[in-house]
Motif scaffolding. Sequence first.
Motif, PDB file in Angstrom:
ATOM      1  N   MET A 278       0.850  -1.200   0.000  1.00 49.22           N
ATOM      2  CA  MET A 278       0.000   0.000   0.000  1.00 49.22           C
ATOM      3  C   MET A 278       0.890   1.258   0.000  1.00 49.22           C
ATOM      4  O   MET A 278       1.847   1.349   0.753  1.00 49.22           O
ATOM      5  N   ASP A 279       0.556   2.197  -0.880  1.00 47.18           N
ATOM      6  CA  ASP A 279       1.353   3.419  -0.985  1.00 47.18           C
ATOM      7  C   ASP A 279       1.249   4.258   0.289  1.00 47.18           C
ATOM      8  O   ASP A 279       0.204   4.314   0.924  1.00 47.18           O
ATOM      9  N   SER A 280       2.343   4.917   0.624  1.00 46.87           N
ATOM     10  CA  SER A 280       2.323   5.834   1.760  1.00 46.87           C
ATOM     11  C   SER A 280       1.497   7.064   1.373  1.00 46.87           C
ATOM     12  O   SER A 280       1.273   7.334   0.188  1.00 46.87           O
ATOM     13  N   PHE A 281       1.064   7.820   2.384  1.00 47.77           N
ATOM     14  CA  PHE A 281       0.243   9.004   2.119  1.00 47.77           C
ATOM     15  C   PHE A 281       1.027  10.041   1.306  1.00 47.77           C
ATOM     16  O   PHE A 281       0.489  10.659   0.388  1.00 47.77           O
ATOM     17  N   SER A 282       2.304  10.214   1.620  1.00 46.75           N
ATOM     18  CA  SER A 282       3.114  11.197   0.881  1.00 46.75           C
ATOM     19  C   SER A 282       3.233  10.803  -0.596  1.00 46.75           C
ATOM     20  O   SER A 282       3.201  11.663  -1.481  1.00 46.75           O
ATOM     21  N   SER A 283       3.364   9.505  -0.872  1.00 44.86           N
ATOM     22  CA  SER A 283       3.425   9.026  -2.265  1.00 44.86           C
ATOM     23  C   SER A 283       2.089   9.256  -2.959  1.00 44.86           C
ATOM     24  O   SER A 283       2.038   9.647  -4.126  1.00 44.86           O
ATOM     25  N   LEU A 284       1.033   9.011  -2.214  1.00 46.23           N
ATOM     26  CA  LEU A 284      -0.317   9.198  -2.747  1.00 46.23           C
ATOM     27  C   LEU A 284      -0.532  10.651  -3.154  1.00 46.23           C
ATOM     28  O   LEU A 284      -1.046  10.935  -4.241  1.00 46.23           O
ATOM     29  N   ILE A 285      -0.130  11.563  -2.300  1.00 41.62           N
ATOM     30  CA  ILE A 285      -0.265  12.992  -2.599  1.00 41.62           C
ATOM     31  C   ILE A 285       0.539  13.357  -3.840  1.00 41.62           C
ATOM     32  O   ILE A 285       0.063  14.039  -4.741  1.00 41.62           O
ATOM     33  N   ARG A 286       1.768  12.880  -3.889  1.00 38.16           N
ATOM     34  CA  ARG A 286       2.646  13.225  -5.007  1.00 38.16           C
ATOM     35  C   ARG A 286       2.074  12.696  -6.325  1.00 38.16           C
ATOM     36  O   ARG A 286       2.051  13.400  -7.331  1.00 38.16           O
ATOM     37  N   THR A 287       1.596  11.463  -6.304  1.00 40.35           N
ATOM     38  CA  THR A 287       1.047  10.837  -7.505  1.00 40.35           C
ATOM     39  C   THR A 287      -0.255  11.499  -7.928  1.00 40.35           C
ATOM     40  O   THR A 287      -0.447  11.823  -9.105  1.00 40.35           O
ATOM     41  N   ALA A 288      -1.135  11.726  -6.970  1.00 40.08           N
ATOM     42  CA  ALA A 288      -2.459  12.279  -7.282  1.00 40.08           C
ATOM     43  C   ALA A 288      -2.388  13.692  -7.829  1.00 40.08           C
ATOM     44  O   ALA A 288      -3.215  14.098  -8.647  1.00 40.08           O
ATOM     45  N   SER A 289      -1.400  14.460  -7.394  1.00 38.71           N
ATOM     46  CA  SER A 289      -1.317  15.863  -7.822  1.00 38.71           C
ATOM     47  C   SER A 289      -0.303  16.067  -8.946  1.00 38.71           C
ATOM     48  O   SER A 289      -0.041  17.203  -9.352  1.00 38.71           O
ATOM     49  N   HIS A 290       0.240  14.970  -9.477  1.00 38.79           N
ATOM     50  CA  HIS A 290       1.302  15.083 -10.484  1.00 38.79           C
ATOM     51  C   HIS A 290       0.854  15.876 -11.716  1.00 38.79           C
ATOM     52  O   HIS A 290       1.567  16.755 -12.203  1.00 38.79           O
ATOM     53  N   GLU A 291      -0.349  15.575 -12.188  1.00 38.19           N
ATOM     54  CA  GLU A 291      -0.846  16.236 -13.400  1.00 38.19           C
ATOM     55  C   GLU A 291      -0.945  17.748 -13.201  1.00 38.19           C
ATOM     56  O   GLU A 291      -0.518  18.537 -14.044  1.00 38.19           O
ATOM     57  N   GLN A 292      -1.517  18.150 -12.043  1.00 35.00           N
ATOM     58  CA  GLN A 292      -1.646  19.589 -11.752  1.00 35.00           C
ATOM     59  C   GLN A 292      -0.281  20.234 -11.577  1.00 35.00           C
ATOM     60  O   GLN A 292      -0.074  21.386 -11.948  1.00 35.00           O
ATOM     61  N   HIS A 293       0.642  19.488 -10.985  1.00 34.27           N
ATOM     62  CA  HIS A 293       2.000  19.987 -10.760  1.00 34.27           C
ATOM     63  C   HIS A 293       2.664  20.306 -12.100  1.00 34.27           C
ATOM     64  O   HIS A 293       3.243  21.376 -12.291  1.00 34.27           O
TER      65      HIS A 293
END
Length: 215
Positions: A1-16
Amino acid sequence: MDSFSSLIRTASHEQHVAAETTTFMSDLLGGRLGVDAYARYTEQLWFVYEALEGAVGRLAADPVAGPFVRRELLRLPALERDLAHLRGSDWRQGLSALPETRAYADRVRECAEGWPGGYVAHHYTRYLGDLSGGQIIRDSAEKTWGFARKGDGVRFYVFEEVGNPAAFKRGYRELLDGIRADDLERQRIVGECKRAFALNTAVFRELGEEFPLSA
């Protein structure tokens, strides 16, 4: 299971990516805009950080946001020194926020006042971005407009009290992973990260309209 920090980074990658590749930012980093565009961008940052850092005293003891409030990250004094260098000692007289900047700062303030998890989302997108991509902006600004290396004009990007940025970012991500929030709240925080990038992108678009490249 992905860590929360990884989840944030992945989920917001497109906007970034969308924020980093706006026309204004591409033109600024490509050395195609004058120093006035850089100064105007720096002014906009002041409004966002004034909202972020105006809340630290109140949030320092908060169980969710408190662990992220770190004195070595504070940027307002450096920003103000940069603005004095860029605009002169009376820089406050001409300071004005673009409508999108005002919307961004208002949202940061709203989270700071009523939703610590949302505040963390904005804190993360700003400060970790400054420690990472912000260094590319500093390097470009020094080369394009001749600022002294890590000197006046680019002090905003210089974290003198963060001795090891890579280790600091690791520690910050560990804080995110341990944040006191259930799954639903974590999803809301991820959503706010996306919103933060969108707000940032809107500021870049507005700056791009103010500083179009002449054909």
